[in-house]
Enzyme design. Structure first.
Site, short mmCIF file in Angstrom:
data_model
loop_
_atom_site.label_atom_id
_atom_site.label_comp_id
_atom_site.label_asym_id
_atom_site.label_seq_id
_atom_site.Cartn_x
_atom_site.Cartn_y
_atom_site.Cartn_z
N GLU A 112 -1.82 -10.73 4.01
CA GLU A 112 -2.54 -10.58 5.28
C GLU A 112 -3.94 -11.18 5.26
O GLU A 112 -4.50 -11.48 6.32
CB GLU A 112 -2.59 -9.10 5.70
CG GLU A 112 -3.44 -8.20 4.83
CD GLU A 112 -2.67 -7.58 3.67
OE1 GLU A 112 -3.04 -6.48 3.25
OE2 GLU A 112 -1.72 -8.23 3.17
N GLU A 118 0.84 -1.21 0.00
CA GLU A 118 0.00 0.00 0.00
C GLU A 118 0.87 1.25 0.00
O GLU A 118 0.56 2.24 -0.68
CB GLU A 118 -0.93 -0.01 1.21
CG GLU A 118 -1.91 -1.15 1.26
CD GLU A 118 -2.94 -1.13 0.14
OE1 GLU A 118 -3.32 -0.03 -0.29
OE2 GLU A 118 -3.38 -2.22 -0.29
#
Length: 269
Positions: A136, A116
Site C-alpha cells: 500500500e 496486519e
C-alpha cells in the site's frame, strides 16, 4: 449466528474453532463486513467455554489480499479516515487482546491490512507458497495498525514498509513474521495439530501467559504507537498525493489501478 463473508466452524473433537475469510473470488479482500464479522466471531469464540483456541485463515488461494479497494467513497476528510482507521485498528487489537491463543494459517497472499491481521494473531503457520507484503505504500497509503515493529527487526520493518516488496515464506520465516513454513498440502493438518495442542493446554496458563506478554508490549508503548499511526496515516490520506491516488482509484478498474501502481517498480529487484 449466520455470516455473509466468513465461515465460523467449531472442531468436532477438540476445543478450537476456525474463522475462514470466505470471499475467494475477491482474494478474500477485507471490507467493513469482513472486519465486523471477524470481530463478532472472535467474540463468540472468546465467550464460548468450549473454545480454547482459534484459527484464522482464508478460502481459496489467499489468506487475504488486504483491504478491499473497490466500492468505497474516498473523497473524504481526515475525520473520516481517523474514524475508519480507529475501527480497523480496534478490531485487530481485539485479536491481540483475546484471552485465547489465535493462530493465523496463511494459505496464500497476506498483504497490507491482511498482513496486519496475521501479525495480530499470536502464532502464524504458512504454506511454502505464501507471499507477504505491505504494497500500500506504493499508492500513498499505510497500515491500519502498526504491529510490525513489535515483531521484526527495524531493518526488516523499513524494507517492507518503504519498498512495498513481497517476500516469500522462507524470507518471512527469517524475519520472524511467521513461526513455521510447511508444504501447502500439509497446512491444514499442521495448523489443526497446533490448535489441538493449544486447546488441550490448561486454559488459565495460556490466558495469563498471554496477558503477561501483552502487558510487556503495552508498557513499552504499543498503544501510543497505534494511536500515532492512526493520526499519521489519516493525515497521509488527505495530502495532495493521497487525494490524487484516491481519484485514480475511483476512475480505474482494480486491474488498471494495480498495474499503474506497480509498473514503475518492475525490474528494480
Amino acid at each position: 449466528m449466520s455470516y455473509e463473508t466468513i465461515l465460523y466452524e467449531k472442531d468436532l473433537t477438540d476445543k478450537f474453532a476456525t474463522i475462514t475469510i470466505n470471499r475467494p473470488d475477491k482474494m478474500n479482500a477485507m471490507n467493513k463486513t469482513v472486519i465486523r464479522e471477524i470481530d463478532a466471531a472472535l467474540k463468540s469464540a472468546v465467550d464460548d467455554p468450549d473454545v480454547n483456541a482459534l484459527v484464522i485463515t482464508g478460502a481459496g488461494r489467499a489468506f487475504s489480499s488486504g483491504y478491499d479497494l473497490q466500492g468505497g467513497d474516498f473523497d473524504v476528510d481526515i475525520d473520516f479516515w481517523r474514524e475508519d482507521m480507529t475501527e480497523n485498528a480496534e478490531a485487530l487489537l481485539n485479536i491481540w487482546r483475546a484471552p485465547i491463543p489465535v493462530i493465523a494459517s496463511v494459505n496464500g497472499y497476506a498483504l497490507a491490512g491482511a498482513l496486519e491481521l496475521m501479525m495480530s494473531c499470536d502464532l502464524a503457520i504458512a504454506a511454502d507458497t505464501a507471499k507477504f507484503g505491505e504494497p500500500e505504500v506504493r499508492h500513498n497509503s499505510g497500515p491500519p495498525a502498526l504491529m510490525m515493529p513489535w515483531l521484526l527487526a527495524t531493518r526488516d520493518v523499513r524494507w517492507l514498509m518503504f519498498t512495498g516488496d513481497m517476500v516469500d515464506a522462507e524470507e518471512a520465516l527469517r524475519m520472524h513474521l511467521i513461526n513455521k513454513v510447511v508444504p501447502a498440502d500439509q497446512l491444514k493438518e499442521k495448523t489443526e495439530n497446533l490448535a489441538r495442542k493449544l486447546a488441550r493446554m490448561p486454559v488459565p496458563a495460556l490466558k495469563y501467559t498471554k496477558a503477561s506478554i501483552n502487558n510487556q508490549q503495552m508498557v513499552a508503548g504499543l498503544m501510543p504507537s497505534f494511536q500515532y499511526n492512526i493520526e499519521a496515516i489519516a493525515a497521509l490520506h488527505v495530502t495532495k498525493q493521497g487525494r490524487e491516488w484516491m481519484a485514480n482509484l475511483a476512475k480505474m478498474s482494480l486491474k488498471e489501478y494495480l498495474a499503474f501502481r506497480d509498473n514503475p517498480f518492475k525490474g528494480l529487484d
